[in-house]
Write an enzyme that holds these catalytic residues in place. Sequence first.
Site, short mmCIF file in Angstrom:
data_model
loop_
_atom_site.label_atom_id
_atom_site.label_comp_id
_atom_site.label_asym_id
_atom_site.label_seq_id
_atom_site.Cartn_x
_atom_site.Cartn_y
_atom_site.Cartn_z
N GLY A 20 -10.80 91.88 65.22
CA GLY A 20 -9.84 91.00 64.57
C GLY A 20 -10.32 89.58 64.36
CB CYS B 243 -40.37 88.62 55.35
SG CYS B 243 -39.42 90.14 55.55
CD GLN C 65 -7.63 93.52 67.08
OE1 GLN C 65 -7.42 92.41 66.57
NE2 GLN C 65 -8.57 94.34 66.59
CB CYS D 22 -39.04 93.53 54.85
SG CYS D 22 -38.89 92.85 53.18
CG ASP E 77 -20.20 95.95 62.88
OD1 ASP E 77 -19.43 95.46 63.72
OD2 ASP E 77 -19.84 96.29 61.74
CG HIS F 123 -35.63 90.65 52.58
ND1 HIS F 123 -36.85 90.14 52.97
CD2 HIS F 123 -34.73 89.64 52.77
CE1 HIS F 123 -36.68 88.88 53.39
NE2 HIS F 123 -35.40 88.55 53.27
CB CYS G 202 -41.62 90.30 52.13
SG CYS G 202 -40.03 89.47 51.86
CG ASP H 117 -14.48 100.59 63.04
OD1 ASP H 117 -14.00 100.47 64.19
OD2 ASP H 117 -14.01 100.02 62.05
CB SER H 118 -11.32 103.55 65.56
OG SER H 118 -10.84 102.26 65.19
N GLY H 119 -11.39 103.37 62.25
CA GLY H 119 -10.40 103.36 61.18
C GLY H 119 -9.46 102.17 61.34
N GLY H 120 -9.59 101.50 62.46
CA GLY H 120 -8.75 100.32 62.72
C GLY H 120 -8.98 99.20 61.71
CG PHE H 121 -12.28 96.74 59.05
CD1 PHE H 121 -12.09 95.42 59.44
CD2 PHE H 121 -12.74 96.98 57.76
CE1 PHE H 121 -12.36 94.36 58.57
CE2 PHE H 121 -13.02 95.93 56.89
CZ PHE H 121 -12.83 94.62 57.30
#
Length: 377
Positions: free
Chosen positions: A222, A310, A195, A312, A272, A341, A315, A90-94
């Site tokens: 966004g 499950c 956006q 995992c 994500d 999990h 579990c 991710d670019s840093g935009g968040f």
Amino acid sequence: MFKLLKTEGTARRGQFSCAHGGTVQTPVFMNVGTQGAIKGGVSAHDLKEIGCQIELSNTYHLHLRPGDDVVRQMGGLHKFMDWDGPILTDSGGFQVFSLAALRKIKEEGVQFASHLDGHKIFMGPEESMQIQSHLGSDVAMAFDECVENPATHEYAKASCERTLRWLERCKTEHDRLNTLPDTVNPKQMLFGINQGSIYPDLRVWHMQQIAKIDCEGFAIGGLAVGESAEVMYEIIDAVEPYMPKEKPRYLMGVGTPSNIIEGVARGVDFFDCVMPSRNGRHGKLFTWEGTVNILNEKYKTDPSPISESCQCPACRSFSKAYLRHLFKADEVLALRLAVLHNLYFYNELMAKIRTALDEGTFGDFRAKYSGVLEQRV
RNA sequence: GGGAGAGUUCCAGAGCGGUCAAAUGGGGCAGACUGUAAAUCUGUUGUCUACGACUUCGGUGGUUCGAAUCCACCCUCUCCCA
């Protein structure tokens, strides 16, 4: 490179090929390792075990620590964290959104005060591309402004116009960096980001504009920043017709299991979210029957696993009572097992969605699970 | 045997005449969390027929309009000197 295999209504089943890790089957959930590690003590090796196909890391955070120059010197992020599958950065935009109190936005880019020590960092489209190039990820995200909610139409318009200009700059710089002789990953791809806040007119206009730029994929950013799920779905519905069919679509930062099912139904390929790892660390566990708060007293002497169905690592071996005890006793193993999990669950969710799409039964799957997954158990 | 100090709501620990059902931590219980400043944050934690009432601050009795806070005696504990 993206290949659309099958559709069911708007929902899509596809494949996405990267320089590292071969082909990603979509729809897919990208497991979030912001600083090159999944919080909660989960390594890249663990990701293999729980069915993760692609990992996500963050430009801003890795630039600050250890420094993208360090990662580059160590051979790139794949080698650094020993993950040979695809990585999206991710670019840093968040952080323009999440660190709003520590930054100033200008046309050239964003001035941040480091959340670690306050020192000034300038990040614009070029800087973000350079950092992501140093990290050597398979997919670089365009540097954008993730606009807070609520935002006025006026602000959202000015912001997405700027984000469009930033994308043009990102594209130019990204292409330049990929041709440098010593670039870490010359096959790095670039995804543009849509956006426009909650305004369909801005969203559609912005999508139409960024679709003209030759990116390998497009994201909807966004969203899930405070608006209702219904509004989020309306925006996806509004934008989807304008997203190139032949390229992957990524709904950034989303979401709950139900959000993901609804996103797939609306034509999204990539997701994500911090939720499985963060909620896991906080004792909130996802199951096919609904969510479990493992801290609840009712599990004090519960000998059953988090979920009977499950497979995992948690579990397979441990009871709810034991896991609850680990949380109460502040053992780091609690976090690790809980995160494993939840990520296992998310990856399994995506696998089941893909199977349903393959078999043409996604509609039934959606009807069966979209609601129950968020009920409390 | 002599001297000094302390006993507070689950725990630790403030309070030292009214604004005290009693600060603050911890523990307990519950909730939130969506491109990670998050192993974080929030609420709650005497009882009840619950915008009010009732019983609590070692015990008993007293002073006072009013006491966790002052006095007397008792009980328990800690420390110091023999």
